[in-house]
Design an enzyme around this catalytic site. Structure first.
Site, mmCIF file in Angstrom:
data_model
loop_
_atom_site.group_PDB
_atom_site.id
_atom_site.type_symbol
_atom_site.label_atom_id
_atom_site.label_comp_id
_atom_site.label_asym_id
_atom_site.label_seq_id
_atom_site.Cartn_x
_atom_site.Cartn_y
_atom_site.Cartn_z
ATOM 1 C CB SER A 40 -0.938 0.012 1.215
ATOM 2 O OG SER A 40 -0.208 -0.145 2.416
ATOM 3 C CG ASP A 331 -3.835 5.098 7.789
ATOM 4 O OD1 ASP A 331 -2.594 4.995 7.876
ATOM 5 O OD2 ASP A 331 -4.515 4.396 7.006
ATOM 6 C CG HIS A 334 -0.944 3.540 5.036
ATOM 7 N ND1 HIS A 334 -2.034 2.992 5.671
ATOM 8 C CD2 HIS A 334 -0.387 2.559 4.286
ATOM 9 C CE1 HIS A 334 -2.146 1.719 5.315
ATOM 10 N NE2 HIS A 334 -1.160 1.426 4.476
#
Length: 664
Positions: A40, A331, A334
């Site tokens: 991600s 968050d 990340h």
């Protein structure tokens, strides 16, 4: 890193188990395209985009793609970014997405051949470490296996012909907010939502100017969470101390797993070999946490996005979004867009390092060019003097040159200015044969790019000779040897609002020579003209060096060599007017030696290295020279000349010299 919320809780549950298992108490090259494989952190839309306002902010890999003049699209949309949120290195780690499959998919689409002119990124490991934490009995085996397999995938790309592969280290999962979240979710299960909100309300309100302040803020946030678990102050205090102790212990465990993964992958990559640009993102993040304000951050512990909101779904318009300060994390797992931009700047600086180091080759040639320039003026002066056998001459003077520098368009334009002082002597062996020796010295400051500069100090010894042929012909020859020291190499790296400078020094050697011949046809009693031809060669070597810092940006560079062979044909015009004797010359020059320069480099903390090669340098040009000799007295004379080079794609180049001589 993980693209699903389930890791937020399970990471810490597993980490608790790892702590127990380990005996810790629970209370305690120009590239044409960019190809990306990862999780991600790198996904630009296959599964999602993990930073807030991701439709308006670019991820680090999109910035790098722009830097090489291309765009990066997800592979699901026909692009070259195969990264998927939630990705791991190998199957069997509670994820449907692996870089193993990503690399296979790419190679299958190309018939097993990787783009040799492409730039590749292979960044995986965050979710593998989370999976390791969930399996405490096998945590080390999982981490080492994933790291080894990740390195093997890089090797598959290189064996298929890939150009440069960027392999970042995995940031310390123990420094992500998910660790604090997991502590609260396990320790305060009945009131975890209220506790999380209380913890982040406190944490986000703080500035964390250094690592110690960050840890204190997290401990206080855990105390705020503990207050939601009981209304009794004594119980709150006991819970808070237990949560803080557990956090500290698990942070160490998670950090240890991260170090194991990064070290294992580094060792495996070194065995693989190939053009691997290892970049230390883990080291960079540690530096940011140690002094966040330096890099433009105020808070490295909290999150900009509301509690429980994934960065892939987060926008700055959401209720509860915190825009009060610059956060490192979007968050719980990340980075923010600002952190992505920092990562891109850092990676680009490492990629540029070897290219910038090739500029040292220019400095090694500058002293030789200056020496040859003043020697040409002396040759011309001697041809206008009718010296008898046994005549002894001494001369000295200044020579310099100014040139534009364009190593690579991405590095910006620079300039090279060199100066030398020269002193020599010659002896007329016969009426037609002369021999001599010259010593030259230089001390120059060069700025070949916007972010790279160095000082060249050196000396050069030149032996030369000249022979007259018949009445109008002549041949000159000279050889030189030089020793150079680059004692003030500065490489500047932009990291957010700050600029860091890495410093180094090294030595170099140069050897070369040339032969020049011409014929002067008399067309008037005071005017001669005719052809001229020259062949010159230079070989230089520069020792590798390591920058003096021990930062994530500190690099080492390998030995460099360059080989120049230049042939020139032209025409001369000489006037012998008595006191003043002007001349002019035009030559067409052709480079038959190296047209590119190559240097290897690596960050100092890695075992791997990679090389970068400049674009092709100019291989032909026109050189125009005008000069004059002035006979001041029978024994004393002066000389001066200016040369201008045209037809260079890299910009203007001007050489100049002046001196005085005496004969006895």
């Amino acid at each position: 890193m993980a693209g699903t919320k389930k890791y937020a809780t399970r990471l810490t549950q597993g980490a608790f188990a790892v702590a127990l298992c380990l005996g810790t108490q629970a209370s305690a090259q120009a590239y044409d395209q960019l190809y990306v494989f990862g999780d991600s952190l790198s996904d630009t839309g296959n599964i999602g985009r993990w930073t807030f306002d991701s439709n308006t902010h670019q991820l680090y890999d999109e910035i790098l793609a722009n830097n090489i003049g291309t765009t990066l699209k997800p592979s699901s949309q026909g692009g070259l970014n195969y990264a998927e949120g939630g990705g791991v290195a190998v199957p069997g780690l509670d994820s449907d997405y692996t870089t193993q499959d990503q690399v296979k998919s790419y190679l299958a689409s190309t018939g097993g051949k990787a783009d040799p002119d492409g730039l590749y990124i292979h960044w995986i490991g965050g979710n593998d470490l989370a999976a390791a934490a969930l399996n405490p009995l096998n945590a080390l085996d999982i981490a080492t296996n994933s790291a080894t397999q990740a390195a093997s995938q890089v090797n598959d790309l290189l064996k298929a012909g890939a150009g440069t592969v960027i392999v970042p280290t995995v940031p310390n999962i123990g420094l992500t907010p998910v660790l604090m979240e997991g502590i609260i979710q396990v320790g305060l299960l009945p009131v975890q939502q209220q506790a999380l909100e209380a913890a982040y309300q406190y944490l986000n309100a703080q500035n964390t100017p250094d690592a110690a302040a960050r840890t204190e803020a997290i401990h206080n946030a855990l105390a705020a969470a503990a207050a939601e678990g009981s209304g009794i102050p004594l119980v709150q205090d006991v819970i808070a101390k237990g949560l803080a102790a557990a956090y500290d212990a698990l942070k160490d465990v998670a950090g240890g797993l991260t170090d194991t993964y990064n070290t294992t992958e580094d060792i495996a990559l070194a065995k693989t070999g190939g053009n691997i640009a290892r970049v230390d993102i883990n080291g960079l993040f540690n530096e940011v946490i140690a002094d966040p304000a330096l890099y433009g951050f105020a808070n490295t512990a909290g999150t900009a996005c509301p509690v429980g909101t994934s960065a892939s779904e987060c926008t700055s318009n959401l209720p509860g979004f915190d825009s009060s300060k610059a956060f490192l994390f979007a968050d719980h797992f990340h980075p923010t867009p600002q952190a992505h931009a920092l990562i891109a700047e850092y990676m680009q600086s490492v990629l540029n390092g070897p290219l910038e180091a090739t500029a040292l080759n220019k400095g090694s040639l500058a002293l030789a060019r200056n020496t040859q320039g003043i020697l040409d003026s002396r040759y011309q002066q001697l041809r206008t003097q009718d010296n008898d056998a046994g005549t002894f001459g001494m001369f000295g003077g200044y020579a310099g040159q100014s040139a534009d520098s364009k190593i690579n368009p991405s590095l910006g334009d620079g300039s090279l200015t060199s100066n030398s002082l020269n002193v020599g002597m010659d002896y007329q062996m016969t009426d037609r044969w002369m021999m001599g020796l010259m010593i030259s010295g230089s001390d120059d400051k060069q700025d070949p790019t916007d972010h790279y500069s160095y000082r060249t100090r050196g000396w050069m010894a030149t032996a030369f000779t000249g022979v007259k042929i018949a009445e109008n012909g002549w041949i000159n020859g000279d050889v030189h040897y030089g020793s150079l020291n680059y004692d003030d190499i500065n490489r500047s790296i932009k990291l957010g609002p700050t600029t860091r400078t890495e410093r180094g020094e090294t030595d170099g050697k140069q050897i070369g020579g040339r032969v020049t011949a011409g014929w002067d046809f008399p067309i008037l009693p005071v005017l001669k003209t005719g052809p001229v031809a020259q062949y010159s060669w230079d070989y230089s070597s520069i020792e590798g060096y390591s920058e003096k810092g021990n930062n994530s940006t500190s690099m080492r560079f390998g030995d460099q060599t360059s080989h120049s062979q230049i042939g020139a044909l032209g025409w001369r015009l000489n006037a012998e007017l008595g006191i003043v004797n002007p001349y002019a010359q035009v030559t067409y020059d052709r480079q038959f030696g190296d047209k590119t320069y190559t240097a290897t480099g690596a960050i100092k903390s890695t075992r791997t290295h990679f090389s970068r090669t400049t674009g092709e340098q100019d291989d032909d040009w026109v050189d125009m020279t005008v000069g004059a000799n002035v006979q001041i007295t029978h024994s004393i004379s002066a000389f001066a000349a200016v040369s201008q080079t045209t037809g260079l794609d890299s910009g203007e180049q001007t050489s100049y010299n002046a001196g005085i001589s005496a004969r006895f």
